[in-house]
Scaffold this motif. Structure first.
Motif, PDB file in Angstrom:
ATOM      1  N   ASP A   1     -42.247 -24.482 -40.791  1.00  0.00           N
ATOM      2  CA  ASP A   1     -40.820 -24.667 -40.899  1.00  0.00           C
ATOM      3  C   ASP A   1     -39.992 -23.183 -40.587  1.00  0.00           C
ATOM      4  O   ASP A   1     -38.852 -23.268 -40.212  1.00  0.00           O
ATOM      5  CB  ASP A   1     -40.321 -24.962 -42.452  1.00  0.00           C
ATOM      6  N   HIS A   2     -40.607 -22.083 -40.410  1.00  0.00           N
ATOM      7  CA  HIS A   2     -39.873 -20.909 -40.284  1.00  0.00           C
ATOM      8  C   HIS A   2     -40.532 -20.026 -39.561  1.00  0.00           C
ATOM      9  O   HIS A   2     -40.455 -18.485 -39.613  1.00  0.00           O
ATOM     10  CB  HIS A   2     -39.751 -20.232 -41.626  1.00  0.00           C
ATOM     11  N   SER A   3     -41.511 -20.242 -38.509  1.00  0.00           N
ATOM     12  CA  SER A   3     -42.097 -19.404 -37.696  1.00  0.00           C
ATOM     13  C   SER A   3     -41.254 -18.669 -36.851  1.00  0.00           C
ATOM     14  O   SER A   3     -41.580 -17.265 -36.297  1.00  0.00           O
ATOM     15  CB  SER A   3     -43.102 -20.198 -36.838  1.00  0.00           C
ATOM     16  N   ASP A   4     -39.956 -18.926 -36.637  1.00  0.00           N
ATOM     17  CA  ASP A   4     -38.978 -18.262 -35.605  1.00  0.00           C
ATOM     18  C   ASP A   4     -38.346 -17.211 -36.521  1.00  0.00           C
ATOM     19  O   ASP A   4     -37.811 -16.411 -35.810  1.00  0.00           O
ATOM     20  CB  ASP A   4     -37.885 -19.322 -35.299  1.00  0.00           C
ATOM     21  N   THR A   5     -38.491 -17.197 -37.898  1.00  0.00           N
ATOM     22  CA  THR A   5     -37.708 -16.188 -38.696  1.00  0.00           C
ATOM     23  C   THR A   5     -38.833 -15.284 -39.588  1.00  0.00           C
ATOM     24  O   THR A   5     -38.175 -14.176 -39.967  1.00  0.00           O
ATOM     25  CB  THR A   5     -36.556 -16.724 -39.619  1.00  0.00           C
ATOM     26  N   LEU A   6     -39.983 -15.534 -39.514  1.00  0.00           N
ATOM     27  CA  LEU A   6     -40.786 -14.672 -40.438  1.00  0.00           C
ATOM     28  C   LEU A   6     -42.282 -14.984 -39.994  1.00  0.00           C
ATOM     29  O   LEU A   6     -42.690 -15.861 -39.517  1.00  0.00           O
ATOM     30  CB  LEU A   6     -40.517 -15.275 -41.948  1.00  0.00           C
TER      31      LEU A   6
ATOM     32  N   LYS B   1     -38.294 -11.508 -39.710  1.00  0.00           N
ATOM     33  CA  LYS B   1     -38.115 -10.796 -38.418  1.00  0.00           C
ATOM     34  C   LYS B   1     -36.973 -10.267 -38.422  1.00  0.00           C
ATOM     35  O   LYS B   1     -35.697 -10.850 -38.093  1.00  0.00           O
ATOM     36  CB  LYS B   1     -38.161 -11.941 -37.248  1.00  0.00           C
ATOM     37  N   VAL B   2     -36.717  -8.961 -38.447  1.00  0.00           N
ATOM     38  CA  VAL B   2     -35.632  -8.077 -38.450  1.00  0.00           C
ATOM     39  C   VAL B   2     -34.997  -7.400 -37.138  1.00  0.00           C
ATOM     40  O   VAL B   2     -35.975  -7.000 -36.617  1.00  0.00           O
ATOM     41  CB  VAL B   2     -35.470  -6.982 -39.453  1.00  0.00           C
ATOM     42  N   GLY B   3     -33.836  -7.192 -36.953  1.00  0.00           N
ATOM     43  CA  GLY B   3     -33.507  -6.494 -35.725  1.00  0.00           C
ATOM     44  C   GLY B   3     -31.869  -6.168 -35.639  1.00  0.00           C
ATOM     45  O   GLY B   3     -31.409  -6.489 -36.671  1.00  0.00           O
ATOM     46  N   PHE B   4     -31.597  -6.001 -34.514  1.00  0.00           N
ATOM     47  CA  PHE B   4     -30.258  -5.890 -34.084  1.00  0.00           C
ATOM     48  C   PHE B   4     -29.405  -6.963 -33.372  1.00  0.00           C
ATOM     49  O   PHE B   4     -30.213  -7.525 -32.427  1.00  0.00           O
ATOM     50  CB  PHE B   4     -29.983  -4.371 -33.323  1.00  0.00           C
TER      51      PHE B   4
ATOM     52  N   GLY C   1     -24.730 -18.531 -37.525  1.00  0.00           N
ATOM     53  CA  GLY C   1     -25.352 -19.330 -36.665  1.00  0.00           C
ATOM     54  C   GLY C   1     -26.336 -18.700 -35.822  1.00  0.00           C
ATOM     55  O   GLY C   1     -26.520 -19.395 -34.783  1.00  0.00           O
ATOM     56  N   LEU C   2     -26.815 -17.436 -36.066  1.00  0.00           N
ATOM     57  CA  LEU C   2     -27.824 -16.850 -35.236  1.00  0.00           C
ATOM     58  C   LEU C   2     -29.216 -16.997 -36.047  1.00  0.00           C
ATOM     59  O   LEU C   2     -29.527 -16.969 -36.975  1.00  0.00           O
ATOM     60  CB  LEU C   2     -27.461 -15.467 -34.941  1.00  0.00           C
ATOM     61  N   THR C   3     -30.294 -16.813 -35.029  1.00  0.00           N
ATOM     62  CA  THR C   3     -31.676 -16.471 -35.416  1.00  0.00           C
ATOM     63  C   THR C   3     -32.128 -15.350 -34.564  1.00  0.00           C
ATOM     64  O   THR C   3     -31.618 -14.778 -33.632  1.00  0.00           O
ATOM     65  CB  THR C   3     -32.322 -17.925 -34.963  1.00  0.00           C
ATOM     66  N   PRO C   4     -33.494 -14.858 -35.248  1.00  0.00           N
ATOM     67  CA  PRO C   4     -34.056 -13.621 -34.461  1.00  0.00           C
ATOM     68  C   PRO C   4     -34.064 -13.823 -32.923  1.00  0.00           C
ATOM     69  O   PRO C   4     -34.033 -12.866 -32.189  1.00  0.00           O
ATOM     70  CB  PRO C   4     -35.374 -13.729 -35.057  1.00  0.00           C
ATOM     71  N   LYS C   5     -34.124 -15.214 -32.294  1.00  0.00           N
ATOM     72  CA  LYS C   5     -34.144 -15.366 -30.803  1.00  0.00           C
ATOM     73  C   LYS C   5     -32.724 -14.788 -30.262  1.00  0.00           C
ATOM     74  O   LYS C   5     -32.814 -14.494 -29.176  1.00  0.00           O
ATOM     75  CB  LYS C   5     -34.215 -16.659 -30.607  1.00  0.00           C
TER      76      LYS C   5
END
Length: 276
Positions: free
Chosen positions: A267-272, A118-121, A215-219
């Protein structure tokens, strides 16, 4: 009599030498057999390395052993594979691989898509797109394949307009409208996370793996990619000469196993998102 004893001793010595050679050959054969069952996979950092390690557990049932060769940049894993020092790698998407093939006259091949990151700015100062001021600096990845993806996301958000038809393959030269007069900073993918903390940088493109350094995530992203292009899925890569080998077939099976899927989802649904 002495001649007879000497003959016996000589024959015994020859027998010992032959036996030694025979045993040496057997050891070599065993070592060779073990080597044939080892699959060397170059990877970079979590969760990519985690996927390789989970696949290593799964593949034992097939009689193979995976040896993880961990590198610390986005160059070594392709160099190792191209030089036949490893059997495969897991650290990149297809456009990045194709760029390497073009530049190095290599013959790397995409075997299997594993997950879409999950990529973004991200923005340290702004919480809404309309807050971004005129002339704001935007940090983009310096490699062509990721630059095109980043620009497509900005275009999708209405911040710029790209030349018709360029899609994810655009470059800064393909920008036909830039109403906010955004200023572009070209930064190596591995250093983009550091750009987030720069005072004069308004927007930073990044992957979950790298932005986690601060310390950031896609959220926490100001906005994420809306339209996923599977060409950018992080993929298992091999070479033309070994892509149909039993090793690579077994590796592909292990890396698309239910255990790997469960790891990605749980384990990684927030990021991928799994891509198989």
């Amino acid at each position: 009599m002495k001649k007879y004893i000497g003959l016996i001793l000589a024959m015994g010595l020859i027998a010992v030498m032959v036996a030694g050679c025979s045993n040496e050959g057997q050891v070599t054969d065993k070592e060779a057999a073990k080597e044939n069952n080892v699959i060397k996979v170059a990877s970079h950092m979590p969760p990519m390395t985690d996927v390789v390690e989970i696949a290593a557990e799964v593949i034992k049932d097939e009689g193979y052993e995976i040896e993880l060769v961990q590198v610390n940049d986005n160059i070594q894993y392709n160099e190792l594979l191209n030089n036949k020092e490893v059997d495969a790698n897991f650290a990149q998407h297809e456009p990045f691989m194709e760029k390497f093939n073009s530049e190095k006259e290599a013959n790397l091949v995409m075997i299997q898509k594993i997950y879409n990151a999950k990529v973004g700015f991200y923005s340290k100062e702004y919480t809404a797109i309309d807050q971004i001021p005129n002339g704001a600096k935007v940090a983009l990845p310096s490699d062509v394949s990721n630059e095109g993806r980043a620009l497509a996301i900005l275009a999708d958000q209405g911040l710029i307009k790209l030349k018709e038809g360029v899609g994810f393959d655009g470059t800064i030269k393909d920008i036909v409208e830039n109403s906010k007069n955004l200023e572009w900073l070209s930064v190596d993918l591995l250093n983009l996370a550091e750009a987030y903390n720069e005072k004069d940088v308004a927007l930073v493109y990044n992957y979950p793996t790298y932005i986690a350094k601060v310390g950031l995530t896609p959220k926490d992203a100001l906005f994420l990619e809306k339209t996923i292009d599977d060409r950018f899925a992080i993929s298992l890569v091999a070479r033309e000469d070994n892509q149909d080998s039993d090793k690579i077939k077994a590796l592909k099976k292990a890396m698309t196993s239910e255990k790997v899927r469960e790891f990605l989802v749980n384990d990684h649904s927030d990021t991928l998102l799994p891509a198989f």
